[in-house]
Design a protein around this motif. Structure first.
Motif, PDB file in Angstrom:
ATOM      1  N   PRO A   1     -14.310  24.889 -23.873  1.00 42.78           N
ATOM      2  CA  PRO A   1     -14.444  23.440 -24.037  1.00 42.78           C
ATOM      3  C   PRO A   1     -13.181  22.746 -23.549  1.00 42.78           C
ATOM      4  O   PRO A   1     -12.077  23.250 -23.713  1.00 42.78           O
ATOM      5  N   GLY A   2     -13.337  21.589 -22.947  1.00 46.78           N
ATOM      6  CA  GLY A   2     -12.158  20.892 -22.445  1.00 46.78           C
ATOM      7  C   GLY A   2     -12.502  19.535 -21.891  1.00 46.78           C
ATOM      8  O   GLY A   2     -13.510  18.938 -22.254  1.00 46.78           O
ATOM      9  N   THR A   3     -11.669  19.034 -21.021  1.00 42.82           N
ATOM     10  CA  THR A   3     -11.816  17.682 -20.509  1.00 42.82           C
ATOM     11  C   THR A   3     -11.929  17.706 -18.992  1.00 42.82           C
ATOM     12  O   THR A   3     -11.063  17.222 -18.277  1.00 42.82           O
ATOM     13  N   ARG A   4     -12.966  18.294 -18.496  1.00 46.50           N
ATOM     14  CA  ARG A   4     -13.210  18.353 -17.065  1.00 46.50           C
ATOM     15  C   ARG A   4     -14.163  17.223 -16.677  1.00 46.50           C
ATOM     16  O   ARG A   4     -15.161  16.985 -17.346  1.00 46.50           O
ATOM     17  N   ILE A   5     -13.844  16.523 -15.605  1.00 48.25           N
ATOM     18  CA  ILE A   5     -14.731  15.479 -15.103  1.00 48.25           C
ATOM     19  C   ILE A   5     -15.018  15.762 -13.634  1.00 48.25           C
ATOM     20  O   ILE A   5     -14.265  16.454 -12.949  1.00 48.25           O
ATOM     21  N   LEU A   6     -16.132  15.229 -13.157  1.00 50.51           N
ATOM     22  CA  LEU A   6     -16.524  15.406 -11.763  1.00 50.51           C
ATOM     23  C   LEU A   6     -16.101  14.178 -10.974  1.00 50.51           C
ATOM     24  O   LEU A   6     -16.287  13.042 -11.418  1.00 50.51           O
ATOM     25  N   ALA A   7     -15.549  14.409  -9.787  1.00 46.87           N
ATOM     26  CA  ALA A   7     -15.035  13.290  -9.002  1.00 46.87           C
ATOM     27  C   ALA A   7     -14.999  13.655  -7.526  1.00 46.87           C
ATOM     28  O   ALA A   7     -15.067  14.833  -7.153  1.00 46.87           O
ATOM     29  N   HIS A   8     -14.892  12.649  -6.680  1.00 54.29           N
ATOM     30  CA  HIS A   8     -14.649  12.864  -5.255  1.00 54.29           C
ATOM     31  C   HIS A   8     -13.704  11.782  -4.752  1.00 54.29           C
ATOM     32  O   HIS A   8     -13.520  10.744  -5.397  1.00 54.29           O
ATOM     33  N   ILE A   9     -13.108  12.011  -3.609  1.00 49.03           N
ATOM     34  CA  ILE A   9     -12.162  11.079  -3.013  1.00 49.03           C
ATOM     35  C   ILE A   9     -12.851  10.280  -1.913  1.00 49.03           C
ATOM     36  O   ILE A   9     -13.592  10.831  -1.094  1.00 49.03           O
ATOM     37  N   ARG A  10     -12.607   8.983  -1.900  1.00 47.64           N
ATOM     38  CA  ARG A  10     -13.109   8.126  -0.825  1.00 47.64           C
ATOM     39  C   ARG A  10     -11.916   7.538  -0.077  1.00 47.64           C
ATOM     40  O   ARG A  10     -11.033   6.923  -0.673  1.00 47.64           O
ATOM     41  N   LYS A  11     -11.894   7.738   1.215  1.00 44.12           N
ATOM     42  CA  LYS A  11     -10.794   7.228   2.024  1.00 44.12           C
ATOM     43  C   LYS A  11     -10.798   5.704   2.022  1.00 44.12           C
ATOM     44  O   LYS A  11     -11.837   5.060   1.936  1.00 44.12           O
ATOM     45  N   SER A  12      -9.613   5.141   2.139  1.00 46.30           N
ATOM     46  CA  SER A  12      -9.451   3.694   2.138  1.00 46.30           C
ATOM     47  C   SER A  12      -8.540   3.285   3.290  1.00 46.30           C
ATOM     48  O   SER A  12      -7.729   4.084   3.775  1.00 46.30           O
ATOM     49  N   LYS A  13      -8.660   2.034   3.707  1.00 44.48           N
ATOM     50  CA  LYS A  13      -7.773   1.481   4.732  1.00 44.48           C
ATOM     51  C   LYS A  13      -6.615   0.700   4.096  1.00 44.48           C
ATOM     52  O   LYS A  13      -5.845   0.064   4.802  1.00 44.48           O
ATOM     53  N   PHE A  14      -6.528   0.787   2.787  1.00 42.63           N
ATOM     54  CA  PHE A  14      -5.499   0.062   2.027  1.00 42.63           C
ATOM     55  C   PHE A  14      -4.228   0.903   2.034  1.00 42.63           C
ATOM     56  O   PHE A  14      -3.877   1.547   1.043  1.00 42.63           O
ATOM     57  N   LYS A  15      -3.521   0.909   3.141  1.00 39.86           N
ATOM     58  CA  LYS A  15      -2.407   1.823   3.360  1.00 39.86           C
ATOM     59  C   LYS A  15      -1.103   1.081   3.620  1.00 39.86           C
ATOM     60  O   LYS A  15      -1.089  -0.020   4.175  1.00 39.86           O
ATOM     61  N   LEU A  16      -0.012   1.741   3.248  1.00 41.25           N
ATOM     62  CA  LEU A  16       1.317   1.234   3.564  1.00 41.25           C
ATOM     63  C   LEU A  16       1.568   1.318   5.065  1.00 41.25           C
ATOM     64  O   LEU A  16       1.026   2.197   5.739  1.00 41.25           O
ATOM     65  N   PRO A  17       2.404   0.420   5.606  1.00 46.85           N
ATOM     66  CA  PRO A  17       2.766   0.527   7.019  1.00 46.85           C
ATOM     67  C   PRO A  17       3.587   1.793   7.259  1.00 46.85           C
ATOM     68  O   PRO A  17       4.264   2.296   6.356  1.00 46.85           O
ATOM     69  N   ILE A  18       3.507   2.313   8.480  1.00 46.64           N
ATOM     70  CA  ILE A  18       4.243   3.534   8.810  1.00 46.64           C
ATOM     71  C   ILE A  18       5.749   3.306   8.690  1.00 46.64           C
ATOM     72  O   ILE A  18       6.489   4.161   8.206  1.00 46.64           O
ATOM     73  N   THR A  19       6.187   2.131   9.111  1.00 43.57           N
ATOM     74  CA  THR A  19       7.614   1.823   9.093  1.00 43.57           C
ATOM     75  C   THR A  19       8.032   1.336   7.712  1.00 43.57           C
ATOM     76  O   THR A  19       7.541   0.318   7.226  1.00 43.57           O
ATOM     77  N   SER A  20       8.964   2.052   7.088  1.00 40.55           N
ATOM     78  CA  SER A  20       9.367   1.716   5.723  1.00 40.55           C
ATOM     79  C   SER A  20      10.166   0.420   5.653  1.00 40.55           C
ATOM     80  O   SER A  20      10.280  -0.174   4.580  1.00 40.55           O
ATOM     81  N   SER A  21      10.688  -0.041   6.776  1.00 43.35           N
ATOM     82  CA  SER A  21      11.476  -1.279   6.779  1.00 43.35           C
ATOM     83  C   SER A  21      10.603  -2.530   6.826  1.00 43.35           C
ATOM     84  O   SER A  21      11.116  -3.647   6.732  1.00 43.35           O
ATOM     85  N   THR A  22       9.282  -2.342   6.954  1.00 48.37           N
ATOM     86  CA  THR A  22       8.371  -3.490   6.961  1.00 48.37           C
ATOM     87  C   THR A  22       8.342  -4.138   5.580  1.00 48.37           C
ATOM     88  O   THR A  22       8.063  -3.466   4.583  1.00 48.37           O
ATOM     89  N   PRO A  23       8.614  -5.439   5.463  1.00 47.69           N
ATOM     90  CA  PRO A  23       8.554  -6.119   4.157  1.00 47.69           C
ATOM     91  C   PRO A  23       7.126  -6.098   3.597  1.00 47.69           C
ATOM     92  O   PRO A  23       6.147  -6.078   4.355  1.00 47.69           O
ATOM     93  N   LEU A  24       7.016  -6.128   2.271  1.00 49.71           N
ATOM     94  CA  LEU A  24       5.718  -6.089   1.604  1.00 49.71           C
ATOM     95  C   LEU A  24       5.568  -7.265   0.656  1.00 49.71           C
ATOM     96  O   LEU A  24       6.520  -7.640  -0.034  1.00 49.71           O
ATOM     97  N   ILE A  25       4.353  -7.821   0.618  1.00 47.99           N
ATOM     98  CA  ILE A  25       3.978  -8.815  -0.382  1.00 47.99           C
ATOM     99  C   ILE A  25       2.806  -8.216  -1.146  1.00 47.99           C
ATOM    100  O   ILE A  25       1.735  -7.978  -0.574  1.00 47.99           O
ATOM    101  N   LEU A  26       2.979  -7.941  -2.420  1.00 48.69           N
ATOM    102  CA  LEU A  26       1.967  -7.290  -3.246  1.00 48.69           C
ATOM    103  C   LEU A  26       1.474  -8.268  -4.301  1.00 48.69           C
ATOM    104  O   LEU A  26       2.261  -8.758  -5.111  1.00 48.69           O
ATOM    105  N   ILE A  27       0.169  -8.556  -4.292  1.00 48.18           N
ATOM    106  CA  ILE A  27      -0.414  -9.542  -5.209  1.00 48.18           C
ATOM    107  C   ILE A  27      -1.488  -8.843  -6.033  1.00 48.18           C
ATOM    108  O   ILE A  27      -2.463  -8.324  -5.481  1.00 48.18           O
TER     109      ILE A  27
END
Length: 715
Positions: A543-569
């Motif tokens: 007995p335990g706490t196992r759940i079923l799940a899958h991953i869905r890809k998203s386009k909500f990604k950080l820019p490749i360049t870390s020096s790019t400023p971010l506005i997070l709302i």
């Protein structure tokens, strides 16, 4: 199966080796080779044997196994084939001709609603008008073949829009083809079509997919047999809107000369009890209504390794859960979503079994057989009645008014039938009733007939009229860079009280399922549903706490360049992906990488609901001046009520300036909040930049096309 055989046709062997042996025997080079030592002789013999083995591979030995592909087939694919899925071509025009269909009903669906509508429409087209309609997943056919559909056929599109005007995953092929015919000015004058869209007017791009597709078809000279219509889920009206559109479609059929007939209920599946115990366990993971794709991973069992409460006090729960990916092949990237597959609570399972009068049969084995080759089964077969109800059907969802009318024919008493007809025939009355009462199929049956069970209601009706259980999606709140094998979820537990004289609460299915599995204490002042837990191993012994799940890809990604400023709302649990964003930027900063300025807008009710406050303060210490946090509290005692969109408006000039200087802006939370943010920033852009309305729109669209303005929102 066969991997090796010694049955050899000697004459065939001689004919195949003869040219080679002749070449070897007549070669002047080989004639002059005379082994001088035993070692040389063995080398020549080894060469000849190796050559012989090579020439006979695949003919005498290592013969191809015709069943080899079976090792790699997913069980659910084999099952779907066995229930009548007979698609042999990706050309829809040819499929219509070969199958004797009069039309095709294409569905594009993210949650399964459009698919259910397509199945319902197909069934009723045949029953009422004798129209043989093919129900088709858009991903299973080449979209360009739609242009070859002949005028004696017609196409029906049921298309959903989600997110920021995005098409469903299975609509990507159609989406690309539509862009081609629009951009290249192609003509498809022979195509006749109808279209219905599913969307939510809380979103800025309400039913965009429907409009883009229909506009392109019209511009390409296709013939719309009736105006497009839209379903609006903002107030739960999608079912009613679909019913209204379907009535118009049937009126169209009558005008086209199709004769209509009244018909009694005719099932599309048969359900039979075998009278025997189920042999072995049903593998829920491989039998769920899920299709693995380039966007969606396979379903895997994940164990909850860590859980804690995020709210400091109050009568609500907000959980932080960490799920272990273990040895699975599943990977995720920062910004992706996780789909959680819940089960139904025991109270609702019992309620439905009681209403049907089949409690005594819950553990009996039953078989489900499809009578329509184009429809997919919602549950595996064979299985048990309890497994079907607990794991495969949406028994906690609302009931469409059309279902109320259909249910009335099976009412156990005249009084129950009269009750259902009274509600089913009056839209306004039914809307008032459901606004203050938690109505599911089982609750409706017990309301109409409190003292008598529905013995005459076929189980096929229940399976047909309930949705297949669908996953609920959460933004992943961990970074794949920091925590590659452990996924974090930030989940608000939803318990919605209803107005009215009799207090009722609608419990969020998946959030309460997660709370139950987390073993955290509930802060709610109402009893919570109970759920059956899944064991932590495949054999059901631990007995335990196992759940079923899958991953869905998203386009909500950080820019490749870390020096790019971010506005997070963000507002509330909309902060979830930003937790991961901040973790990654703090890590890069610690490694000496240049990090751009980050402005975080965060809104919630009060200071008690300020989730991850300690972590954010730690990020501020790590990032220093590179992180600025602006909060908005809408219900803080003794403070002015401020919503996050108002805080953004106050800083609009800074936000616009940052965007013009190359910053990336991300919005995450409810769609209504995101729409407000968009509107206020657009108004500010017109003011500060001196732009007209059309110029503001072009400025915003340009940012979105370049990935500089992104949103991850929900209804």
């Amino acid at each position: 199966m066969e991997r090796f055989s010694l049955s050899v046709d000697l004459s065939d062997l001689q004919s195949r080796l003869h040219p080679l042996l002749h070449t070897i025997s007549t070669s002047s080079l080989l004639q002059n080779i005379k082994p001088s030592t035993t070692v040389d002789g063995l080398a020549v013999l080894s060469f000849l044997l190796t050559l012989l083995v090579y020439l006979t591979r695949g003919w005498i030995w290592d013969k191809a196994d015709p069943h080899y592909n079976v090792y790699f087939e997913r069980p659910q694919v084999v099952d779907s084939a066995s229930i009548g899925k007979t698609t042999t071509t990706r050309n829809i025009s040819r499929r219509l001709e070969e199958g004797g269909y009069e039309c095709v009903i294409f569905w594009g669906s993210q949650s399964g609603t459009a698919e259910r509508f397509a199945e319902t429409l197909s069934r009723e087209c045949y029953l009422h008008f004798g129209i043989n309609a093919l129900v088709a997943d858009l991903s299973e056919y080449d979209a360009e073949s739609i242009a070859r559909v002949q005028p004696n056929h017609f196409v029906i599109f049921l298309l959903s829009t989600y997110g920021e005007g995005d098409p469903s995953d299975n609509t990507s092929g159609l989406w690309e083809w539509i862009k081609q015919i629009r951009d290249k000015g192609r003509e498809i004058g022979g195509l006749r079509y109808l279209a219905f869209g599913l969307g939510n007017s809380n979103y800025k791009h309400y039913n965009r997919v429907l409009d883009v597709v229909a506009d392109a078809l019209d511009a390409a000279s296709a013939s719309a047999l009736m105006p497009r219509q839209k379903g609006d889920d903002a107030n739960g009206a999608t079912e009613e809107d679909f019913q209204t559109w379907k009535d118009d479609v049937f009126a169209l059929f009558r005008s086209l000369g199709y004769g209509e007939q009244e018909v009694a209920y005719q099932p599309t599946v048969t359900v039979d009890f075998t009278g025997q115990e189920l042999q072995g366990e049903t593998d829920i993971m491989t039998s769920l209504h899920h299709q693995q794709s380039t966007t969606n991973s396979a379903i895997v069992p994940l164990v909850i390794k860590k859980a804690h409460e995020l709210f400091s006090r109050g009568d609500r729960n907000c959980m932080h859960l960490e799920l272990d990916l273990g040895n699975s092949d599943i990977v995720y990237k920062t910004g992706d979503h996780i789909g959680i597959w819940p089960s139904n609570p025991g109270e609702e399972v019992d309620r439905l079994l009681d209403a049907l009068g089949v409690q005594h049969r819950r553990q009996e084995t039953l078989t489900i057989t499809s009578l329509n080759r184009s429809l997919k089964l919602k549950a595996p077969s064979p299985t048990t009645l309890e497994i079907v109800i607990r794991n495969y059907l949406e028994i906690c969802g609302p009931v469409a008014r059309k279902t109320v009318l259909d249910l009335s024919q099976f009412a156990p008493t005249p009084a129950a039938r009269a009750t259902l007809l009274a509600f089913g025939q009056d839209r306004a009355r039914y809307e008032r009733f459901t606004a203050g009462t938690h109505i599911t199929l089982a609750r409706l049956m017990q309301f109409a007939s409190p003292n008598k069970t529905w013995d005459s209601l076929p189980l096929s009706f229940v399976i047909e009229n309930l949705l297949a259980l669908q996953p609920r999606y959460y933004s992943i709140s961990s970074s794949s860079v920091i925590s590659p094998r452990r996924i974090a979820i930030t989940a608000l537990v939803v318990n919605k009280p209803l107005p009215g004289e009799s207090p009722a609460t609608i419990h969020g299915l998946t959030s309460n399922y997660l709370l139950s599995n987390s073993a955290l204490a509930s802060n709610a002042d109402v009893p919570l549903p109970t759920y059956q837990r899944i064991s932590t191993d495949a054999h059901g012994t631990v007995p335990g706490t196992r759940i079923l799940a899958h991953i869905r890809k998203s386009k909500f990604k950080l820019p490749i360049t870390s020096s790019t400023p971010l506005i997070l709302i963000s507002a509330g649990t909309g902060f979830a992906p930003f937790r991961a964003f901040l973790q990654e930027r703090a890590k890069l900063h610690a490694l000496g990488k240049p990090v751009g300025k980050i402005i975080l807008f965060f809104g919630c009710r009060n200071h008690n609901d300020f989730i991850y406050r300690d972590e954010i303060e730690k990020n501020q210490l790590q990032l220093g001046d590179n992180l600025e946090v602006l909060t908005a509290f809408s219900r803080a005692q003794g403070e002015r009520k401020v919503y996050v969109q108002e805080r953004v408006e106050e800083c609009a000039e800074r936000v616009i300036e940052a965007l013009d200087q190359g910053a990336n802006m991300y919005i995450c939370g409810k769609a209504s909040m995101a729409r407000e943010v968009d509107g206020r920033l657009e108004d500010a852009a017109g003011k500060w930049k001196g732009l007209a309305d059309g110029e503001v729109k072009a400025w915003v669209e340009g940012l979105k096309k370049r990935g500089k303005w992104k949103a991850d929102v929900w209804g």
